[in-house]
Structures are given as structure tokens and as C-alpha cells.
Design a protein around this motif. Structure first.
Motif, PDB file in Angstrom:
ATOM      1  N   GLU A  97       0.813  -1.219   0.000  1.00  0.00           N
ATOM      2  CA  GLU A  97       0.000   0.000   0.000  1.00  0.00           C
ATOM      3  C   GLU A  97       0.852   1.277   0.000  1.00  0.00           C
ATOM      4  O   GLU A  97       0.552   2.241  -0.698  1.00  0.00           O
ATOM      5  N   GLU A  98       1.927   1.273   0.821  1.00  0.00           N
ATOM      6  CA  GLU A  98       2.739   2.499   0.915  1.00  0.00           C
ATOM      7  C   GLU A  98       3.279   2.894  -0.455  1.00  0.00           C
ATOM      8  O   GLU A  98       3.202   4.055  -0.867  1.00  0.00           O
ATOM      9  N   LEU A  99       3.818   1.882  -1.163  1.00  0.00           N
ATOM     10  CA  LEU A  99       4.387   2.165  -2.483  1.00  0.00           C
ATOM     11  C   LEU A  99       3.291   2.621  -3.445  1.00  0.00           C
ATOM     12  O   LEU A  99       3.437   3.614  -4.158  1.00  0.00           O
ATOM     13  N   VAL A 100       2.188   1.907  -3.443  1.00  0.00           N
ATOM     14  CA  VAL A 100       1.127   2.225  -4.401  1.00  0.00           C
ATOM     15  C   VAL A 100       0.579   3.632  -4.147  1.00  0.00           C
ATOM     16  O   VAL A 100       0.379   4.417  -5.083  1.00  0.00           O
ATOM     17  N   LEU A 101       0.370   3.969  -2.876  1.00  0.00           N
ATOM     18  CA  LEU A 101      -0.184   5.296  -2.580  1.00  0.00           C
ATOM     19  C   LEU A 101       0.796   6.404  -2.961  1.00  0.00           C
ATOM     20  O   LEU A 101       0.408   7.481  -3.398  1.00  0.00           O
ATOM     21  N   LYS A 102       2.093   6.095  -2.803  1.00  0.00           N
ATOM     22  CA  LYS A 102       3.106   7.100  -3.150  1.00  0.00           C
ATOM     23  C   LYS A 102       3.018   7.513  -4.629  1.00  0.00           C
ATOM     24  O   LYS A 102       3.234   8.677  -4.963  1.00  0.00           O
ATOM     25  N   TYR A 103       2.715   6.531  -5.484  1.00  0.00           N
ATOM     26  CA  TYR A 103       2.723   6.821  -6.923  1.00  0.00           C
ATOM     27  C   TYR A 103       1.317   6.834  -7.531  1.00  0.00           C
ATOM     28  O   TYR A 103       1.179   6.874  -8.756  1.00  0.00           O
ATOM     29  N   GLN A 104       0.294   6.805  -6.687  1.00  0.00           N
ATOM     30  CA  GLN A 104      -1.068   6.706  -7.217  1.00  0.00           C
ATOM     31  C   GLN A 104      -1.363   7.884  -8.146  1.00  0.00           C
ATOM     32  O   GLN A 104      -1.036   9.029  -7.833  1.00  0.00           O
ATOM     33  N   GLY A 105      -1.988   7.558  -9.264  1.00  0.00           N
ATOM     34  CA  GLY A 105      -2.298   8.593 -10.257  1.00  0.00           C
ATOM     35  C   GLY A 105      -1.235   8.683 -11.338  1.00  0.00           C
ATOM     36  O   GLY A 105      -1.455   9.289 -12.386  1.00  0.00           O
ATOM     37  N   ARG A 106      -0.073   8.088 -11.064  1.00  0.00           N
ATOM     38  CA  ARG A 106       0.969   8.064 -12.110  1.00  0.00           C
ATOM     39  C   ARG A 106       1.589   6.676 -12.229  1.00  0.00           C
ATOM     40  O   ARG A 106       2.736   6.513 -12.615  1.00  0.00           O
ATOM     41  N   SER A 138      -7.170  -5.033 -20.071  1.00  0.00           N
ATOM     42  CA  SER A 138      -7.542  -3.745 -19.481  1.00  0.00           C
ATOM     43  C   SER A 138      -6.291  -3.012 -19.031  1.00  0.00           C
ATOM     44  O   SER A 138      -5.439  -3.599 -18.366  1.00  0.00           O
ATOM     45  N   VAL A 139      -6.219  -1.729 -19.340  1.00  0.00           N
ATOM     46  CA  VAL A 139      -5.194  -0.868 -18.739  1.00  0.00           C
ATOM     47  C   VAL A 139      -5.895  -0.066 -17.650  1.00  0.00           C
ATOM     48  O   VAL A 139      -6.974   0.491 -17.878  1.00  0.00           O
ATOM     49  N   HIS A 140      -5.290  -0.048 -16.461  1.00  0.00           N
ATOM     50  CA  HIS A 140      -5.952   0.636 -15.341  1.00  0.00           C
ATOM     51  C   HIS A 140      -4.937   1.360 -14.471  1.00  0.00           C
ATOM     52  O   HIS A 140      -3.754   0.998 -14.448  1.00  0.00           O
ATOM     53  N   PHE A 141      -5.420   2.376 -13.764  1.00  0.00           N
ATOM     54  CA  PHE A 141      -4.592   2.999 -12.737  1.00  0.00           C
ATOM     55  C   PHE A 141      -4.414   1.987 -11.614  1.00  0.00           C
ATOM     56  O   PHE A 141      -5.327   1.192 -11.319  1.00  0.00           O
ATOM     57  N   VAL A 142      -3.246   2.019 -10.958  1.00  0.00           N
ATOM     58  CA  VAL A 142      -2.975   1.082  -9.866  1.00  0.00           C
ATOM     59  C   VAL A 142      -3.407   1.707  -8.546  1.00  0.00           C
ATOM     60  O   VAL A 142      -3.058   2.863  -8.249  1.00  0.00           O
ATOM     61  N   ILE A 143      -4.203   0.952  -7.800  1.00  0.00           N
ATOM     62  CA  ILE A 143      -4.589   1.340  -6.440  1.00  0.00           C
ATOM     63  C   ILE A 143      -4.200   0.173  -5.524  1.00  0.00           C
ATOM     64  O   ILE A 143      -3.847  -0.901  -6.024  1.00  0.00           O
ATOM     65  N   PRO A 144      -4.263   0.366  -4.188  1.00  0.00           N
ATOM     66  CA  PRO A 144      -3.797  -0.719  -3.323  1.00  0.00           C
ATOM     67  C   PRO A 144      -4.508  -2.054  -3.536  1.00  0.00           C
ATOM     68  O   PRO A 144      -3.887  -3.112  -3.440  1.00  0.00           O
ATOM     69  N   ALA A 145      -5.796  -2.054  -3.834  1.00  0.00           N
ATOM     70  CA  ALA A 145      -6.493  -3.332  -4.055  1.00  0.00           C
ATOM     71  C   ALA A 145      -6.070  -3.918  -5.401  1.00  0.00           C
ATOM     72  O   ALA A 145      -6.031  -3.209  -6.418  1.00  0.00           O
ATOM     73  N   LEU A 146      -5.755  -5.210  -5.405  1.00  0.00           N
ATOM     74  CA  LEU A 146      -5.173  -5.867  -6.576  1.00  0.00           C
ATOM     75  C   LEU A 146      -6.131  -5.868  -7.780  1.00  0.00           C
ATOM     76  O   LEU A 146      -7.278  -6.312  -7.664  1.00  0.00           O
ATOM     77  N   ASP A 147      -5.639  -5.404  -8.903  1.00  0.00           N
ATOM     78  CA  ASP A 147      -6.392  -5.421 -10.173  1.00  0.00           C
ATOM     79  C   ASP A 147      -7.753  -4.742 -10.051  1.00  0.00           C
ATOM     80  O   ASP A 147      -8.708  -5.117 -10.748  1.00  0.00           O
ATOM     81  N   ALA A 148      -7.850  -3.783  -9.169  1.00  0.00           N
ATOM     82  CA  ALA A 148      -9.151  -3.154  -8.901  1.00  0.00           C
ATOM     83  C   ALA A 148      -9.163  -1.663  -9.218  1.00  0.00           C
ATOM     84  O   ALA A 148     -10.181  -1.005  -9.001  1.00  0.00           O
ATOM     85  N   ASP A 196      -9.869  11.447  -6.878  1.00  0.00           N
ATOM     86  CA  ASP A 196     -10.801  10.810  -5.936  1.00  0.00           C
ATOM     87  C   ASP A 196     -11.277   9.451  -6.447  1.00  0.00           C
ATOM     88  O   ASP A 196     -12.472   9.139  -6.416  1.00  0.00           O
ATOM     89  N   GLY A 197     -10.349   8.651  -6.958  1.00  0.00           N
ATOM     90  CA  GLY A 197     -10.694   7.293  -7.376  1.00  0.00           C
ATOM     91  C   GLY A 197     -11.393   7.210  -8.724  1.00  0.00           C
ATOM     92  O   GLY A 197     -11.775   6.122  -9.165  1.00  0.00           O
TER      93      GLY A 197
END
Ligand code: GRF
Length: 214
Positions: A97-106, A138-148, A196-197
Motif C-alpha cells: 500500500e505504501e508504495l502504491v499510494l506514493k505513486y497513485q495517479g501516475r 484492461s489498462v488501469h490505474f494502480v490502487i492498493p487493491a489488486l487489479d481493482a 478521488d478514485g
């Protein structure tokens, strides 16, 4: 992002999506693959990167290392490249989660199914076993929940009753190589965002199955 968008690609294997993105960047003045990180020393994608004189790093898993410790080392390796966009292209590790949140949106990922159908592994086999008549990627933004994370773009392929897993997988892979460079291009043109998701293209919300022209 006034200068060229700095793209960092994370891989574990063949790197055919990496290749498609490198090729796409030749036609795209807004983007450059400035580095490739692999968690495997034998990933063929590293050779592809070298053939294009792209800098590479390996962040291998150490014995008895926790997931958090690995992620800390991976973040250091990522930050050395100062990327604008992190592209997961067959990177076979779950990120914390820490890593994913750090780069979320990019940070974006490509997944070989029509999300939210078939998150996780063995998607081609599962699509066939479920009797799906269509499948895809599917190409998606990465969030902490896997493939979600919010889907940006999907491509569909038919599933034929006589298909082998290899045939279906190849059909999907071909589509991956078409949609991933396109999404990278959108990002590099600053047309994509995650707020906001919710994913947006050109300030318009993208639907749950990804961008679809009207
Ligand atoms: C692709 O099928 C992608 O959907 C999945 O991993 C595979 C990577 O393939 N995440 P390649 O290394 O890009 O050829």
C-alpha cells in the motif's frame, strides 16, 4: 510536464509490452522510456531495453526479506529515475500500500482480462472455463487493491470454442500491444488523470469498462 514525459517500465519477463511502448515512443515526441526495472535478472525485457540503450536496474528479492523491505528498495530504485509515469508491464509482484499510494495517479498496469472479470492469475484459462464468449485486456490505474483500479481502456477479443489457451493468450497479447502505448501517449499528453478514485480523459469521467467513444 513541459519537457518529455519520463516513463519508467517495470517488468519480470518477455517485455513484449515494453517493446510496444518503446516503439510507440518513437512516434510520440512527448514521451521517453528512460529506464526499465526488473525483479528478475533473466527477464528478456532487459535485453530489449539494452538494444535501445535504455538504462536498466534489477531489484531482486533477497532471502528472508519482507514485502515492506523489498518495496522500500524498489521505491529508492524508482525515485532515482524521477519518472512522471510508472508502467507495470508484466511485473509479477504484488506491491504494498505504501508504495502504491506514493505513486497513485501516475502508475498504470495492464491486466489480461476484461476487468472487473477475472482479477488475479490464469485469466485465459479461467475465461475459457467460465464459458466466456469474449475476453480481452484492461489498462488501469494502480490502487492498493489488486487489479481493482479504475479502468482506462479495454480491448475485447472473441473466445472460440476450439481455442487453446495459447491461441487465446496470443489474441489478447496482440491487443495489449495496441492499447498500452495509446494509454501511455494519452498520459504523456496530460489528457489522463485520477481524481478521488475516478479516472478522467480530457476532463471527462471514464466509465467502468474504460474509455468508449460515444
Ligand atoms: C501480459 O499478458 C500482461 O497482461 C500481464 O503480463 C504479461 C506481460 O507480457 N500483466 P510481456 O512481458 O509484456 O510480454
Amino acid at each position: 510536464m513541459e519537457s518529455s514525459c519520463r516513463i519508467l517500465v517495470l517488468i519480470s519477463g518477455q517485455g513484449t509490452n515494453l517493446q510496444a511502448i518503446i516503439d510507440g515512443c518513437f512516434d510520440n515526441l512527448n514521451a521517453d522510456v528512460i529506464g526499465v526495472i526488473s525483479n528478475r535478472a533473466d527477464a528478456y525485457g532487459l535485453i530489449r531495453a539494452h538494444q535501445h540503450e535504455i538504462d536498466t536496474s534489477c531489484v531482486l528479492v533477497h532471502d528472508n526479506e519482507s514485502r515492506e523491505e523489498y518495496d522500500q528498495r524498489l521505491m529508492l530504485a524508482i525515485d532515482k529515475y524521477q519518472p512522471d509515469l510508472i508502467v507495470l508491464a508484466g511485473f509479477m509482484r504484488i506491491l504494498g500500500e505504501e508504495l502504491v499510494l506514493k505513486y497513485q495517479g501516475r502508475m498504470i498496469n495492464i491486466h489480461p482480462s476484461l476487468l472487473p472479470r477475472h482479477p488475479g492469475l490464469n485469466t485465459h484459462q479461467r475465461a475459457m472455463e467460465a464459458g466466456d464468449t469474449e475476453h480481452g485486456c484492461s489498462v488501469h490505474f494502480v490502487i492498493p487493491a489488486l487489479d481493482a483500479g479504475p479502468v482506462i481502456l479495454q480491448a475485447k477479443v472473441p473466445v472460440y470454442p476450439e481455442d487453446s489457451i495459447e491461441e487465446l493468450s496470443e489474441r489478447v497479447h496482440e491487443q495489449e500491444h495496441a492499447i498500452y502505448p495509446l494509454v501511455v501517449k494519452w498520459f504523456s499528453q496530460q489528457r489522463l488523470s485520477l481524481i478521488d478514485g475516478q479516472a478522467y480523459l480530457d476532463d471527462k469521467p471514464i466509465g467502468i469498462h474504460g474509455y468508449a467513444p460515444d
